[in-house]
Scaffold this active site. Structure first.
Site, PDB file in Angstrom:
ATOM      1  N   LYS A  48      18.047  25.805 -21.209  1.00 32.79           N
ATOM      2  CA  LYS A  48      19.086  26.610 -20.588  1.00 32.79           C
ATOM      3  C   LYS A  48      18.527  27.589 -19.564  1.00 32.79           C
ATOM      4  O   LYS A  48      19.006  27.657 -18.423  1.00 32.79           O
ATOM      5  CB  LYS A  48      19.801  27.351 -21.713  1.00 32.79           C
ATOM      6  CG  LYS A  48      20.716  28.430 -21.298  1.00 32.79           C
ATOM      7  CD  LYS A  48      21.152  29.187 -22.526  1.00 32.79           C
ATOM      8  CE  LYS A  48      20.031  30.110 -22.990  1.00 32.79           C
ATOM      9  NZ  LYS A  48      20.547  31.300 -23.705  1.00 32.79           N
ATOM     10  N   THR A  49      17.482  28.320 -19.957  1.00 31.95           N
ATOM     11  CA  THR A  49      16.909  29.306 -19.048  1.00 31.95           C
ATOM     12  C   THR A  49      16.311  28.626 -17.825  1.00 31.95           C
ATOM     13  O   THR A  49      16.432  29.106 -16.704  1.00 31.95           O
ATOM     14  CB  THR A  49      15.842  30.150 -19.764  1.00 31.95           C
ATOM     15  OG1 THR A  49      16.370  30.530 -21.038  1.00 31.95           O
ATOM     16  CG2 THR A  49      15.513  31.393 -18.980  1.00 31.95           C
ATOM     17  N   ASP A  80      24.977  34.529 -18.865  1.00 30.80           N
ATOM     18  CA  ASP A  80      24.199  33.901 -19.913  1.00 30.80           C
ATOM     19  C   ASP A  80      24.847  34.230 -21.265  1.00 30.80           C
ATOM     20  O   ASP A  80      25.550  35.229 -21.382  1.00 30.80           O
ATOM     21  CB  ASP A  80      22.769  34.468 -19.845  1.00 30.80           C
ATOM     22  CG  ASP A  80      21.792  33.626 -20.622  1.00 30.80           C
ATOM     23  OD1 ASP A  80      22.161  32.493 -20.993  1.00 30.80           O
ATOM     24  OD2 ASP A  80      20.668  34.093 -20.856  1.00 30.80           O
ATOM     25  N   GLU A  81      24.598  33.422 -22.274  1.00 28.98           N
ATOM     26  CA  GLU A  81      25.130  33.663 -23.622  1.00 28.98           C
ATOM     27  C   GLU A  81      26.642  33.915 -23.576  1.00 28.98           C
ATOM     28  O   GLU A  81      27.154  34.864 -24.171  1.00 28.98           O
ATOM     29  CB  GLU A  81      24.429  34.872 -24.282  1.00 28.98           C
ATOM     30  CG  GLU A  81      22.910  34.824 -24.296  1.00 28.98           C
ATOM     31  CD  GLU A  81      22.352  33.879 -25.347  1.00 28.98           C
ATOM     32  OE1 GLU A  81      23.113  33.129 -25.969  1.00 28.98           O
ATOM     33  OE2 GLU A  81      21.102  33.888 -25.504  1.00 28.98           O
ATOM     34  N   GLN A 104      26.190  28.950 -31.350  1.00 28.22           N
ATOM     35  CA  GLN A 104      25.306  30.107 -31.472  1.00 28.22           C
ATOM     36  C   GLN A 104      26.053  31.425 -31.310  1.00 28.22           C
ATOM     37  O   GLN A 104      25.462  32.460 -31.026  1.00 28.22           O
ATOM     38  CB  GLN A 104      24.167  30.014 -30.447  1.00 28.22           C
ATOM     39  CG  GLN A 104      23.228  28.851 -30.716  1.00 28.22           C
ATOM     40  CD  GLN A 104      22.055  28.824 -29.764  1.00 28.22           C
ATOM     41  OE1 GLN A 104      21.212  29.699 -29.777  1.00 28.22           O
ATOM     42  NE2 GLN A 104      22.019  27.809 -28.914  1.00 28.22           N
ATOM     43  N   ARG A 142      14.931  28.545 -33.737  1.00 28.64           N
ATOM     44  CA  ARG A 142      13.915  29.325 -33.027  1.00 28.64           C
ATOM     45  C   ARG A 142      12.547  28.672 -33.169  1.00 28.64           C
ATOM     46  O   ARG A 142      11.613  28.992 -32.437  1.00 28.64           O
ATOM     47  CB  ARG A 142      13.816  30.768 -33.577  1.00 28.64           C
ATOM     48  CG  ARG A 142      15.049  31.651 -33.466  1.00 28.64           C
ATOM     49  CD  ARG A 142      15.644  31.688 -32.111  1.00 28.64           C
ATOM     50  NE  ARG A 142      16.714  30.706 -32.003  1.00 28.64           N
ATOM     51  CZ  ARG A 142      17.175  30.244 -30.848  1.00 28.64           C
ATOM     52  NH1 ARG A 142      16.669  30.638 -29.718  1.00 28.64           N
ATOM     53  NH2 ARG A 142      18.151  29.355 -30.828  1.00 28.64           N
TER      54      ARG A 142
END
Length: 733
Positions: free
Chosen positions: A33-34, A221-222, A252, A620
């Site tokens: 994503k980043t 983002d998010e 998430q 993670r």
DNA sequence: AACTGTAAACTTTTT
DNA sequence: GTTTACAGTT
């Protein structure tokens, strides 16, 4: 990071190349994503979009910093100059807008940002003003009702109009009073930063036009964690060109309790009819078993769009699940595993221990400290919650905002100046009567209006200090050349009397406090350096710096404390771990009542959020995952039996069986075992430097980093063979 | 007004 | 087990 060098998948490529119109990237954990967001920004810049036309909004300062850094390095390669794009958190972006245009909505641009403690204090005042008591109306509960409203863009007036029952009518009354206290103090709370910005954009066509014209490309983002007010803000800025790109993952979403509205992401296509949706389901982060475990778990959520999560990486190690007798054993096992992995080459900075509640960090810290394993607790906010720091900051706040009564009340009698409750009540009455702030009112306190001579003198002295500080720091020329922000902070700590106050006693506590105050001065120095490098050419007066410093302090988050360069294991809450990744992740306290938390157990919606939280934790991990729980746990002073988390069953797909002796992970390169491990077997008596003689209960043999369980007089301990330096007493068969 | 000791409440997660 | 609130004492 190898994600940078790897060729993009087709889906990633498509997202990166997308230019005009709304775009939703549904990005599973570890799906790059980043990379997609940063490459897309770089792409835009390289194709001629001006840096200042770009607005990227994140949730933490750390995420913003990383995004800025990665974009920069992408365009560095292409020889482009430093961009002046806006990459920041929602809250600090809004704060900056209000610093420019705040006078149009809240009547000031020099407002103070109130934290939770300040808010509580303001609510208490509001309750008092409404003639209500704070035992019937818990400030915390009132505050969360107000916060909820603000997150839904409902201001006090609207709230009042919509209130029908007694409860909401009462809340409406407190809400109004609370807001008028904030306005009177030239203060805003966290939610106001968003609400007032939304209002500004709604009411002020002029400002809206400027922002619309400037920010041609908006990125968020998010997105699954945005609330309605944030949606409105982004929507207004992007309403003209509709170049809005949002990235997120409904699985998430872990901030619904804070007002995050998942329908923002679920209804994206409804909001933006012609929008493009690109799902990224392939995981590049974690090995097969970890991805499978995560997928198994999240499938138990019914309220979700089924989305395939898969990886093409190797299967890797199976996650280990271990049950220990109590939280101390649990902590020791985790440390053992960290030591073992460190031994085979995993650096400490690639390890993290995650937990549901902050209180779990205590035992873990203890074990890490005892074993001499470097660790950091991600708690950036903790420092600023300390009493002495709050006091010092209140002195500084009052210096730039004389109307900040909450700050005034915190420090008027710290250090003690002989101004007690009676004098303060009198002062408050005087202030109310004349509509002055408390600091302003001091000047008019006299014997005639009922003050004692002693309190009048103390208060006058207090006011004099402020007058002096103001003269010295506000006359711009005097300080721009000579004094620094750190000098100002140091001076305030000294002349306020705080320094002397905490040096009088030599109790350990006060020595600590004094050290913390020193640390605040160095934090100011650091900030000043950072400010100068980030704002080249901007002339920063100490006053301007002070504003920026206090704003920065108000908006720090726990995860901001994570320094990827330090060589330490990171300990943090599951919430704080969002967006991060590590080779080795432990989730501790997998017990019913803790994860899922007891307050969520009876509510399906909340239960699903707990499950997502656990899912975030699992994903993670890159290669190694350890899941632990304790059969007994001491909480609130009482040791209680626990029940293994239902999530364990769900993620393994099997009924939960306690594993007694398991080799958690195979170690790739077998080495001949060392001499100690040949002799020490179950039943051996051994001597340990600190614990004395004990009997070996269990040996887990590994080529390197074998662990043994030994029963000492003081109890059972888990030790790593090489580190324990055991002396063999007898060998039994 | 300032200090001291004991009771009670507390813990979900955070910008 | 820890922090805060309040009552009681000097």
């Amino acid at each position: 990071m190898d994600s940078k060098s790897r060729a993009l998948t087709e889906a990633q490529q498509q997202a990166v190349q997308h230019r005009e119109g709304p775009l939703l990237v549904l990005a599973g954990p570890g799906s790059g994503k980043t990379t997609v967001v940063t490459q897309r920004i770089a792409q835009l810049l390289l194709s001629g979009v001006q840096p200042w036309q770009i607005l990227a909004l994140t949730f933490t300062n750390k995420a913003a910093k990383e995004m800025r850094g990665r974009v920069q390095s992408l365009i560095d390669e292409s020889g482009m100059r430093a961009p002046g794009m806006t990459v920041s958190t929602f809250h600090s972006f809004c704060a900056r807008l209000l610093r420019d245009w705040g006078d149009r909505v809240i009547g000031t641009t020099t407002f103070t940002i109130y934290d939770t403690a300040d808010q509580k204090s303001a609510v208490k005042q509001a309750l008092k003003a409404c003639g209500m008591n704070d035992s019937n109306w818990k400030p915390g509960a009132v505050l969360s009702a107000i916060s909820n409203a603000k997150n839904k863009l409902i201001d006090a007036d609207t709230f009042q109009q919509e209130a029908s029952d007694f409860y909401s009518k009462s809340i409406a009354k407190i809400y109004k009073s609370y807001d008028s206290i904030l306005r009177g103090n030239d203060a805003v709370d966290f939610d106001d930063l968003l609400l007032q910005t939304a209002k500004l954009l709604d009411q002020d066509g002029d400002v809206r036009k400027q922002l619309e014209d400037r920010f041609q490309y908006v990125m968020i983002d998010e997105y699954q964690d945005t609330n309605y007010t944030q949606f409105v803000i982004a929507n207004k800025i992007a309403s003209n060109h509709r170049n809005i790109c949002v990235v997120g993952d409904p699985d998430q979403s872990i901030y619904a309790w804070r007002g995050a509205d998942i329908s923002n992401i679920l209804d994206f296509e409804k909001h933006y009819g012609e929008g493009t949706v690109i799902p990224l389901g392939r995981n590049f982060r974690s090995t097969g078993h970890i991805v499978k475990t995560a997928a198994n778990l999240i499938e138990h959520n019914t309220q979700r769009k089924d989305k395939k999560l898969y990886t093409e990486l190797e299967e890797g190690h199976e996650p280990s699940i271990i049950s220990l007798d109590d939280e101390h054993e649990e902590a020791e096992s985790i440390v053992c595993e960290a030591l073992r992995l460190h031994n085979i080459g995993v650096p400490y900075k690639e390890m993290a221990v995650l937990y549901r509640v902050n209180s779990l960090s205590r035992v873990l810290e203890e074990s890490f400290r005892n074993a001499g394993v470097p660790y950091v607790v991600a708690r950036g906010t903790a420092f600023y919650e300390r009493k002495e720091i709050k006091q010092a900051l209140s002195y500084l706040r009052l210096l730039i905002n004389a109307k900040d009564d909450v700050a005034f009340l915190r420090i008027i009698n710290t250090p003690t100046r002989g101004i007690g409750a009676t004098s303060l009540n009198r002062l408050a009455a005087l202030a109310y009567e004349r509509s002055w702030s408390l600091l302003e009112s001091i000047t008019f306190a006299s014997k005639e209006n009922g003050f004692t001579a002693r309190s009048v003198t103390s208060m006058k002295n207090f006011a004099d200090i402020y007058r002096q500080w103001q003269v010295d720091s506000c006359s711009d020329e005097s300080l721009t050349a000579t004094a620094s922000l750190a000098d100002l902070v140091e001076r305030v700590i000294r002349e306020s009397g705080l320094e002397e106050f905490y040096s009088k006693s030599s109790s350990e506590e006060d020595v600590d406090r004094l050290q913390n105050l020193e640390e605040l001065v160095s934090a100011a120095t650091d900030f000043e350096d950072r400010f100068e490098t980030e704002n080249e050419g901007v002339v920063a007066t100490p006053l301007r710096l002070l504003f920026a410093f206090l704003e920065n302090v108000a908006l720090v988050s726990d995860s901001d404390a994570i320094d990827p360069e330090n060589g330490a294991v990171t300990l943090m809450t599951l919430h704080a771990s969002k967006g991060l990744e590590f080779d080795f992740v432990t989730i501790a306290g997998l017990e019913d009542g803790l994860l899922p938390h007891e307050r969520a157990v009876y509510d399906d919606t909340q239960m699903e959020e707990e499950r997502r939280l656990c899912y975030v934790g699992i994903t993670r991990a890159r290669t190694n995952l350890l899941l632990t729980n304790a059969r007994r746990r001491t909480q609130r002073g009482m040791s209680k039996r626990t029940i293994a988390s239902r999530f364990i069953r769900e993620m393994t797909g099997e009924p939960y069986i306690e594993q007694i002796t398991v080799d958690p992970w195979d170690v790739p390169d077998p080495d001949p075992a060392d001499s100690f491990s040949k002799e020490i077997t179950v039943g051996s008596l051994v001597r340990h430097k600190r614990f004395g003689v004990g009997k070996v209960q269990r040996v887990i043999r590994r080529p390197r980093g074998s662990t043994v369980t030994i029963k000492f007089k003081s109890g059972e301990k888990h030790l790593v063979l090489e580190y324990a330096k055991l002396e063999l007493v007898t060998t039994q068969f």
